[in-house]
Design an enzyme around this catalytic site. Structure first.
Site, PDB file in Angstrom:
ATOM      1  N   HIS A 140       0.924  -1.148   0.168  1.00  0.00           N
ATOM      2  CA  HIS A 140       0.077  -0.080   0.074  1.00  0.00           C
ATOM      3  C   HIS A 140       0.729   1.305   0.130  1.00  0.00           C
ATOM      4  O   HIS A 140       2.016   1.250   0.401  1.00  0.00           O
ATOM      5  CB  HIS A 140      -0.778   0.085   1.327  1.00  0.00           C
ATOM      6  CG  HIS A 140      -1.842   1.046   1.266  1.00  0.00           C
ATOM      7  ND1 HIS A 140      -1.856   2.226   1.714  1.00  0.00           N
ATOM      8  CD2 HIS A 140      -3.257   0.798   1.273  1.00  0.00           C
ATOM      9  CE1 HIS A 140      -2.963   2.953   1.834  1.00  0.00           C
ATOM     10  NE2 HIS A 140      -3.934   2.183   1.360  1.00  0.00           N
ATOM     11  N   ASP A 217       3.375  -4.646   8.010  1.00  0.00           N
ATOM     12  CA  ASP A 217       2.232  -3.787   7.873  1.00  0.00           C
ATOM     13  C   ASP A 217       0.786  -4.456   8.148  1.00  0.00           C
ATOM     14  O   ASP A 217       0.674  -5.545   7.322  1.00  0.00           O
ATOM     15  CB  ASP A 217       1.816  -3.023   6.450  1.00  0.00           C
ATOM     16  CG  ASP A 217       0.793  -2.539   6.241  1.00  0.00           C
ATOM     17  OD1 ASP A 217      -0.122  -2.359   6.986  1.00  0.00           O
ATOM     18  OD2 ASP A 217       0.745  -1.556   5.180  1.00  0.00           O
ATOM     19  N   GLN A 220      -4.112  -5.110   7.080  1.00  0.00           N
ATOM     20  CA  GLN A 220      -5.370  -5.794   6.501  1.00  0.00           C
ATOM     21  C   GLN A 220      -5.192  -7.345   7.438  1.00  0.00           C
ATOM     22  O   GLN A 220      -6.253  -7.888   7.062  1.00  0.00           O
ATOM     23  CB  GLN A 220      -4.936  -6.075   4.904  1.00  0.00           C
ATOM     24  CG  GLN A 220      -5.401  -4.904   4.076  1.00  0.00           C
ATOM     25  CD  GLN A 220      -6.573  -4.461   4.238  1.00  0.00           C
ATOM     26  OE1 GLN A 220      -7.705  -5.213   4.462  1.00  0.00           O
ATOM     27  NE2 GLN A 220      -6.919  -3.089   3.922  1.00  0.00           N
ATOM     28  N   LYS A 243     -10.023  -0.311  10.809  1.00  0.00           N
ATOM     29  CA  LYS A 243     -10.254  -1.678   9.896  1.00  0.00           C
ATOM     30  C   LYS A 243     -10.319  -2.861  10.818  1.00  0.00           C
ATOM     31  O   LYS A 243     -10.852  -3.747  10.529  1.00  0.00           O
ATOM     32  CB  LYS A 243      -8.829  -1.850   9.197  1.00  0.00           C
ATOM     33  CG  LYS A 243      -8.885  -0.804   8.130  1.00  0.00           C
ATOM     34  CD  LYS A 243      -7.680  -1.155   7.334  1.00  0.00           C
ATOM     35  CE  LYS A 243      -7.015   0.027   6.635  1.00  0.00           C
ATOM     36  NZ  LYS A 243      -7.807   0.477   5.283  1.00  0.00           N
ATOM     37  N   CYS A 390      -4.534   2.326  -3.663  1.00  0.00           N
ATOM     38  CA  CYS A 390      -3.562   2.969  -3.082  1.00  0.00           C
ATOM     39  C   CYS A 390      -2.353   2.013  -3.266  1.00  0.00           C
ATOM     40  O   CYS A 390      -1.585   1.612  -2.364  1.00  0.00           O
ATOM     41  CB  CYS A 390      -3.572   3.213  -1.622  1.00  0.00           C
ATOM     42  SG  CYS A 390      -4.763   4.595  -1.188  1.00  0.00           S
TER      43      CYS A 390
HETATM   44  N1  PMP Z   1      -1.466  -0.506   4.760  1.00  0.00           N
HETATM   45  C1  PMP Z   1      -2.458  -1.340   4.102  1.00  0.00           C
HETATM   46  C2  PMP Z   1      -2.163  -2.863   3.805  1.00  0.00           C
HETATM   47  C3  PMP Z   1      -3.736  -0.957   3.979  1.00  0.00           C
HETATM   48  O1  PMP Z   1      -4.816  -1.666   3.361  1.00  0.00           O
HETATM   49  C4  PMP Z   1      -4.042   0.441   4.394  1.00  0.00           C
HETATM   50  C5  PMP Z   1      -5.362   1.064   4.210  1.00  0.00           C
HETATM   51  N2  PMP Z   1      -6.202   0.660   3.015  1.00  0.00           N
HETATM   52  C6  PMP Z   1      -3.156   1.195   5.032  1.00  0.00           C
HETATM   53  C7  PMP Z   1      -1.708   0.551   5.228  1.00  0.00           C
HETATM   54  C8  PMP Z   1      -3.462   2.620   5.449  1.00  0.00           C
HETATM   55  O2  PMP Z   1      -4.224   2.549   6.681  1.00  0.00           O
HETATM   56  P1  PMP Z   1      -4.747   3.931   7.201  1.00  0.00           P
HETATM   57  O3  PMP Z   1      -5.436   4.523   5.958  1.00  0.00           O
HETATM   58  O4  PMP Z   1      -5.839   3.308   8.201  1.00  0.00           O
HETATM   59  O5  PMP Z   1      -3.540   4.714   7.874  1.00  0.00           O
END
Ligand code: PMP
Length: 431
Positions: A140, A217, A220, A243, A390
């Site tokens: 991401h 990270d 997910q 999430k 993203c």
């Molecule tokens: N890493 C991953 C794998 C994600 O899916 C996301 C959110 N889509 C993020 C980071 C960023 O999370 P946040 O917007 O809650 O900071």
């Protein structure tokens, strides 16, 4: 044949685990009874954010109505009570991740802020010109851009773990990427696009053999599977509250104490100091050194309630439920004419007990643009996400601009999968 055997194994596993009653669980989530465009809402955008159970929202309302006061600074009753709730939440997070100590649990605004914090602090202390940072193809932007920014500041370079066409990281290539110049490996535990569950434990072991730390990270993965940071032996782990059925605006960075002790603060301000004079400031101990300013103490309380909630249902049970849904969805979706699913197909999914694919499915159908598909499904009450999610470099690797993504949660049902499949068929017939 193979699939029906998988489902049978799953049914047996379910019985053993004592599954929760999904219909009953849905009653905890008032939003799921909503209608959109006169149709029952089918919410399949859980990878972006999950819905909140009453237990979370009510705890936060109660705190605002009955406890609210700034934490850590007051001698008065309410401030102490709010501080107790906030620190008890840190202990809940510690237990959830099985960290050794609450000193290792930093509250942030979310995964993005957690990774920015680490990229800045780690970069300041550990990275020099010519050094390298290893990320993967499927990161991401939140686990890519902060490292890129740091590399630019420090004259360091990004190295990227490639993946196969099915979205599996090439471990043989990782072996070669890890050199004496590598300072840190930053990798997602589960892809927000492909659903791939990466073998982070193996990655960590490989990196540690060369004394390289690893950031996982977990944005997910945390909602879908049990995470034990001591078992993984990761050095850092980031996730977002929203999430995992918690509130927005709160997240966590876990870091091993020995690492956090060595890293400088990210932001300056109240709370992170020991003493301040115009000449010099000394810093507070862990975890406060990294928590400048008033934290969102109501959200940390909400996050703790969310973690209690999922633990109450059982992470294994949630995982089993979602794996069954994902397998059912893959089987049905794979039957649609012109369907192209990104990530591992059903036949490649490993045993239900060691899944290498989580409940996120990205797809395209024929020549239908992802935005058209998403917009038309929305009119049928089905909330999915469309676009690059993203993860633009991943889209480039796949040779596409975007996908439609259905992402599942503990409250989704097979009936909802059926509605999705019928919806897609309907859109397909229109084109
Ligand atoms: N890493 C991953 C794998 C994600 O899916 C996301 C959110 N889509 C993020 C980071 C960023 O999370 P946040 O917007 O809650 O900071």
């Amino acid at each position: 044949m193979v699939n029906s055997k998988l489902f049978r194994n799953f049914a047996l596993e379910k019985e053993r685990n004592g599954m929760y009653d999904v219909k009953k669980v849905r009653e905890d989530f008032p939003i799921l009874t909503r209608e959109v465009y006169g149709r029952p809402l089918v919410y399949l955008d859980n990878g972006a954010t999950t819905q909140k159970p009453r237990q979370v929202v009510e705890a936060m309302v109660d705190e605002y109505y009955n406890v609210n006061a700034n934490v850590h600074r007051g001698v008065h009753f309410l401030s102490q009570q709010a501080t107790d709730l906030h620190e008890a939440s840190r202990e809940t997070v510690r237990g959830f991740l099985n960290a050794q100590s609450t000193s290792e649990i930093l509250f942030t605004r979310g995964t993005t802020e957690s990774i920015n914090l680490l990229a800045f602090s780690f970069g300041e202390a550990m990275v020099k010109e010519g050094d390298e940072v290893v990320v993967s193809t499927m990161e991401h932007h939140s686990n890519l851009v902060p490292w890129q920014m740091m590399c630019e500041r420090k004259g360091a370079h990004l190295r990227v773990i490639p993946m196969t066409d099915e979205g599996v990281l090439r471990m043989d290539a990782l072996e070669e990427l890890l050199t004496e110049r590598t300072r840190i490996v930053c990798v997602t535990q589960m892809s927000n696009v492909l659903g791939t569950v990466n073998p982070v434990k193996d990655i960590i072991r490989m990196a540690h053999e060369r004394e390289i730390p690893v950031l996982v990270d977990g944005a997910q993965s945390v909602p879908h599977m049990r995470v034990d940071v001591q078992d993984l032996d990761c050095d850092f782990f980031a996730f977002s509250g929203h999430k995992v059925y918690g509130p927005t605006g709160v997240g966590v960075l876990y870091g091993k104490e020995e690492w956090l002790d060595r890293l400088p603060p990210y932001q300056g301000g109240g709370e992170m100091i020991q003493t301040v004079s115009f000449e010099k400031t000394t810093y507070n101990g862990l975890p406060y050194k990294f928590e400048a300013g008033t934290p969102d103490y109501v959200a940390t309380h909400g996050l703790a309630k969310a973690l209690d909630y999922v633990r109450g249902l059982g992470m294994e049970q949630i995982e089993a439920h979602e794996q069954e849904l994902m397998r059912y969805a893959l089987e049905r979706l794979e039957g649609i004419e012109g369907m192209r699913i990104f990530g591992l197909p059903l036949t490649s999914c490993s045993s239900p007990l060691a899944p290498n694919r989580g409940a996120v499915i990205s797809f395209l159908v024929g020549n239908i643009h992802h935005l058209d598909m998403g917009t038309l499904l929305d009119r049928l009450g089905i909330a999915v996400r469309t676009g690059h999610h993203c993860a633009e470099p991943l889209m480039r690797r796949l040779g596409i601009e975007g996908t439609v993504r259905a992402s599942f949660a503990l409250y989704n049902t097979k009936e909802e999968v059926d509605v999705l499949v019928e919806g897609i068929e309907r859109v397909r017939r229109m084109f």
